[in-house]
Write an enzyme that holds these catalytic residues in place. Structure first.
Site, PDB file in Angstrom:
ATOM      1  N   HIS A  12      34.274  35.655  43.798  1.00  0.00           N
ATOM      2  CA  HIS A  12      33.800  34.860  42.529  1.00  0.00           C
ATOM      3  C   HIS A  12      32.657  34.881  42.085  1.00  0.00           C
ATOM      4  O   HIS A  12      32.026  34.714  41.103  1.00  0.00           O
ATOM      5  CB  HIS A  12      34.429  33.284  42.885  1.00  0.00           C
ATOM      6  CG  HIS A  12      33.771  32.088  41.787  1.00  0.00           C
ATOM      7  ND1 HIS A  12      34.402  32.086  40.541  1.00  0.00           N
ATOM      8  CD2 HIS A  12      32.802  31.342  41.989  1.00  0.00           C
ATOM      9  CE1 HIS A  12      33.642  31.191  39.757  1.00  0.00           C
ATOM     10  NE2 HIS A  12      32.716  30.858  40.823  1.00  0.00           N
TER      11      HIS A  12
ATOM     12  N   ASP B  38      31.945  37.928  40.425  1.00  0.00           N
ATOM     13  CA  ASP B  38      32.441  38.019  39.079  1.00  0.00           C
ATOM     14  C   ASP B  38      31.371  37.250  38.276  1.00  0.00           C
ATOM     15  O   ASP B  38      31.268  37.797  36.951  1.00  0.00           O
ATOM     16  CB  ASP B  38      33.671  37.328  39.084  1.00  0.00           C
ATOM     17  CG  ASP B  38      34.248  37.130  37.869  1.00  0.00           C
ATOM     18  OD1 ASP B  38      34.374  38.278  36.805  1.00  0.00           O
ATOM     19  OD2 ASP B  38      34.835  36.168  37.227  1.00  0.00           O
TER      20      ASP B  38
END
Length: 112
Positions: free
Chosen positions: A81, A84
């Site tokens: 995460h 990203d």
């Protein structure tokens, strides 16, 4: 992987997310300045955003380097995460930086 190592890894991952998030706030403020044709302030905010992105990227690189060196690095959804988030905000940074240049060039061409 020891608990101390896991704690350090989670802390480092959260720092990536926080630095990237701080950069996003600065980028959005720069967009607001762009809408007001305040290019100097927009560029200053983008410089500050870049510094935050560099910090986040360094943390990410450190983590990846550990794995490249053969250290035991456990897969982490949180780290994925963070990567990203960093990649997305870096793209936003590049777009806004380009837009500032486009707007400035347009204004210079029009004599503003």
């Amino acid at each position: 992987m020891s608990e101390d190592t896991k704690d350090t890894s989670v802390k480092s991952t959260m720092e990536i997310i926080l630095h990237a998030g701080d950069a996003r706030v600065l980028i959005m403020q720069a967009m607001d300045c762009l809408g007001e044709f305040d290019y100097d302030k927009a560029e200053k905010l983008m410089k500050d955003a870049h510094e935050k992105l560099v910090l986040a990227h360094k943390l990410q690189t450190d983590r990846l380097q550990e794995e490249a060196e053969g250290k035991d690095v456990e897969y982490s959804v949180l780290f994925t995460h963070a990567q990203d988030t960093l990649m997305t905000i870096n793209t936003e940074y590049n777009i806004v930086k380009h837009l500032i240049g486009v707007f400035k060039a347009r204004d210079e061409k029009e004599g503003k």
